[in-house]
Design an enzyme around this catalytic site. Structure first.
Site, PDB file in Angstrom:
ATOM      1  CG  ASP A 125      -2.182   0.916   0.913  1.00  0.00           C
ATOM      2  OD1 ASP A 125      -2.124   1.731  -0.031  1.00  0.00           O
ATOM      3  OD2 ASP A 125      -3.184   0.823   1.644  1.00  0.00           O
TER       4      ASP A 125
HETATM    5  C1  BGC Z   1      -4.975   3.331   0.218  1.00  0.00           C
HETATM    6  C2  BGC Z   1      -5.190   2.281  -0.834  1.00  0.00           C
HETATM    7  C3  BGC Z   1      -5.064   2.880  -2.209  1.00  0.00           C
HETATM    8  C4  BGC Z   1      -3.726   3.566  -2.330  1.00  0.00           C
HETATM    9  C5  BGC Z   1      -3.469   4.175  -3.691  1.00  0.00           C
HETATM   10  C6  BGC Z   1      -3.726   4.154  -0.040  1.00  0.00           C
HETATM   11  O1  BGC Z   1      -3.639   5.238   0.823  1.00  0.00           O
HETATM   12  O2  BGC Z   1      -4.911   2.709   1.475  1.00  0.00           O
HETATM   13  O3  BGC Z   1      -6.445   1.668  -0.673  1.00  0.00           O
HETATM   14  O4  BGC Z   1      -5.221   1.895  -3.176  1.00  0.00           O
HETATM   15  O5  BGC Z   1      -3.648   4.590  -1.354  1.00  0.00           O
HETATM   16  O6  BGC Z   1      -4.263   5.253  -3.930  1.00  0.00           O
END
Ligand code: BGC
Length: 709
Positions: free
Chosen positions: A255
């Site tokens: 993530d």
């Molecule tokens: C979130 C994810 C997301 C990623 C990319 C993160 O902060 O937890 O769910 O896919 O950002 O945008």
């Protein structure tokens, strides 16, 4: 590929790194923060973002000119509940119990995203959720492992279709957040998750596994710890479980920033150690931090990391690029003309509308709904004409194009019949606004109060300790209540709320969630009975936040409340509030009545190799056509471990005309009765089971059968 090129293939940066000065200019700002140079960007493997065909094509063109080996970029983005046409938030989609429409919504999201240049979506999010304080519950389909797994499958199938290579208007799916991100302590985002492995396997893992079983191409790690180790550095989760046990061979992405976060978590002393731990644990792509780019080469040269791990990760990424056909056509579906033709098409908006009608849940109705066209309506409240109804993760959706409640009602009512007193802020009602709301309400036959949460009050980093509506909104309700007029409350929000201050005051309550682009139209049609509400809660609404987590599939205690021999005091209960939620999982009213009768088992015994059938007759005994979600739950009465009081095992959405009856049949076999025993074996127990059929998880009819082994 050189070692540098391989390592940089594992890096994912946001689109702005691919613009102008980042490519050719000085090393400043974010690039300096990451400690990378232009060459790293030229070598990188994927991009986060991508908001249009021409933008993506120009990024890809520039990249192919500077990438020595002409390896195209993968474009990944969060297409969670629609790209431009926004569907209701996933918690609402969960409440539709409509797998076909959910799949259709994912197909449409894939089409709109792919013509805009996106190759991979960071969805579905399938984290099981039990704590409405956590803002991200709106991204999940709810508290039930079976329901979540069913939705996980159709979302993946909708996004990916049957043949990703041939169909360039599909996108690869990335299931997230592995694992158990939905169980942060105290409901506070990013917080510790700690649970038994049995619980993890029983409740939290099934939906991720279901997504992978239908071919989901990617997995994203979670921010939280699992059993003391951050998921992004958790070898047991990724190498042992995902790769070895489940045989997953696709790409694992961290993530955002989660590799570097191994440092504040306290399992890596610096970026170098974070890189080593994440790679060895199984993360292929590092999103938005540069631990890999900055340190993997050095780690290999020092003999601290096996280059085979890097080769393997690179190969998986290149294989995905190949599967998506990027080596033949690096633009893939990106197409400016199609963007114009398909985005916000009538057909897409129609599906958004249908899904909004089916995911809205009627929580209360004291004979005020549906409204009659000759009633004079006062529409008041912060969501009267608010277009903040798309919900979090709708970054491409246009609020200007969203249909708000006022616009929806205007399609139903003559201007003379509708007065509107909007309230500008979510947390504040001014004296003038209140006076105007009261004034128009006095003149009306019915008051519609449109209340809720701003979208930033849920979603990522949107945890709340108090899950009541803002105080100012509750005060508005109590002022309006004094007018003694029929009052209908429509709620726009991303989480189950504590509805004190609304539920007793209003005559009817419609939970619209964040209903998406067509929300106002759908709600207006529901209010006027053009459509009949049929949504059922995918997550329990607590009676009070102090009960949280409160969910239907809980265990019994040794001292259950209400047992025939229960003592007055020494039972499992609160002294000040009930144990039960205000509204349970599966709950939702209709404008008609559904009678359940003739619940019959084909046999009182189930043979381990056979099956039995549960038949139930459902009759529409009311005046109007309606849809009902018939639900089947099972309880293993005596297990090797304690078993949930009920577990959803099957459901069917049926449509019935007035006076019409249908017999719904559910098949039960031994496989449905398996669970993880203390040794983690997944087996069933011979003996008695209770099977429940009904309109929600509480109002059920039950029978006993015996599993013979
Ligand atoms: C979130 C994810 C997301 C990623 C990319 C993160 O902060 O937890 O769910 O896919 O950002 O945008």
């Amino acid at each position: 590929m050189t070692l540098d090129e391989k390592v940089d293939q594992l890096l994912q940066l946001a689109t702005f790194f691919y613009e102008g000065s980042y490519i050719d200019g000085e090393i400043t700002g974010p690039m300096e923060d990451l400690g990378i140079n232009q060459q790293t960007i030229h070598n990188s493997g994927s991009v986060l973002g991508g908001s249009g065909a021409s933008e993506v094509k120009s990024i890809q063109d520039a990249h192919l000119k500077t990438n020595r080996l002409n390896i195209p970029l993968l474009i990944m983005a969060d297409i969670v509940h629609g790209f431009k046409t926004i569907f209701p938030v996933p918690l609402a989609i969960g409440s539709s119990f409509d797998l076909d429409l959910a799949k259709k919504s994912a197909e449409i999201a894939a089409l709109e995203a792919s013509v805009s240049g996106v190759h991979v979506t960071f969805a579905p999010m399938v984290d099981l959720v039990r704590d409405p304080r956590w803002g991200r519950v709106m991204e999940s389909t709810g508290e039930d492992p079976f329901l979540n797994a069913e939705f996980a499958k159709v979302f993946v199938q909708g996004f990916q279709g049957d043949d990703l290579t041939a169909d360039k208007h599909r996108v690869a799916a990335c299931v997230k957040h592995f694992a158990a991100y939905g169980a942060p302590e105290g409901g506070r985002d990013y917080n510790t998750v700690d649970m038994s492995e049995r619980q993890l396997r029983e409740m939290y893992l099934p939906a991720y596994k279901a997504a992978l079983e239908v071919g989901c191409e990617m997995v994203m790690t979670a921010f939280n710890t699992v059993d003391g180790v951050p998921a992004t550095g958790n070898k047991k989760l990724m190498r042992d479980l995902l790769r070895d046990e489940w045989g997953f061979n696709g790409v694992i992405i961290s993530d955002w920033g989660a590799v570097k976060e191994l440092i504040p978590h306290g399992i890596a002393k610096d970026k170098k150690e974070a890189a080593k731990k994440a790679l060895e644990a199984g993360v292929d792509i590092e999103m938005m931090t540069s631990c890999y780019s900055g340190h993997l080469v050095e780690l290999v040269e020092e003999g601290q990391v096996d280059v085979a791990l890097i080769d393997e990760a690179v190969l998986r990424i290149l294989e995905l690029k190949q599967k998506l056909g990027l080596f033949e056509n690096p633009y893939r579906g990106a197409n400016e003309q199609l963007e114009k033709d398909v985005i916000y098409s009538e057909e897409h908006l129609q599906v958004a509308y249908e899904l909004a009608t089916k995911s809205t849940v009627l929580l209360k109705n004291e004979q005020v709904l549906p409204l009659q066209k000759d009633q004079k309506v006062a529409l008041v409240g912060p969501f009267a004409n608010n277009t903040d109804i798309l919900g979090p993760w709708s970054w491409q959706g246009s609020r200007e194009k969203a249909i708000n409640l006022q616009q929806g009602l205007e399609t139903k009512l003559a201007a003379s019949e509708l007065s509107v007193a909007p309230i500008a802020e979510i947390e504040k009602v001014t004296a003038e606004e209140l006076a105007q709301a009261i004034e128009i309400s006095k003149e009306a036959d019915v008051i519609i109060v449109a209340l809720g949460e701003a979208s930033e009050m849920s979603g990522e980093a949107g945890s709340l300790a108090n899950i009541q509506l803002p105080q100012a909104q509750l005060e508005l309700v109590s002022f309006l209540k004094k007018l003694n007029k029929p009052m209908v409350t429509v709620l726009f929000n991303g989480r189950p709320l504590d509805l004190h201050g609304v539920i007793d005051e209003a005559d009817a309550v419609l939970e619209a969630w964040f209903p998406g682009s067509q929300g106002g139209l759908a709600i207006a049609d529901l209010l006027y009975g053009v459509k009949n509400p049929s949504g059922k809660l995918s997550m329990s609404f607590p009676y009070h936040v102090g009960q949280v987590p409160v969910y239907y599939n809980h265990f019994n205690t040794g001292r259950p409340q209400g047992a025939p021999d229960a003592q007055v005091r020494y039972v499992s209960q609160y002294l000040d509030i009930p144990n039960e939620p205000l509204f349970p999982f599966g709950y939702g009213l209709s404008y008609t009545n559904f009678d359940y009768s003739n619940v019959k088992l084909s046999s009182p015994e189930l043979d381990v190799n056979g099956h039995l059938t549960v038949n139930v007759t459902v009759t529409n005994s009311g005046q109007v056509e309606g849809e009902e979600v018939v639900q089947l739950y099972i309880r293993d009465l005596v297990g090797e471990t304690v078993r949930p009081m009920k577990e959803l095992k099957a459901f069917e959405r049926i449509n019935l005309m007035p006076n019409e009856s249908k017999t719904v049949s559910f098949k039960i076999d031994e496989k449905m009765l398996r669970y993880h025993h203390t040794d983690l074996s997944f087996t069933s127990d011979a003996g008695e089971f209770e099977v429940f059929v009904g309109t929600n998880s509480q109002q059920v009819v039950s029978h006993i059968f015996t599993l013979k082994k």
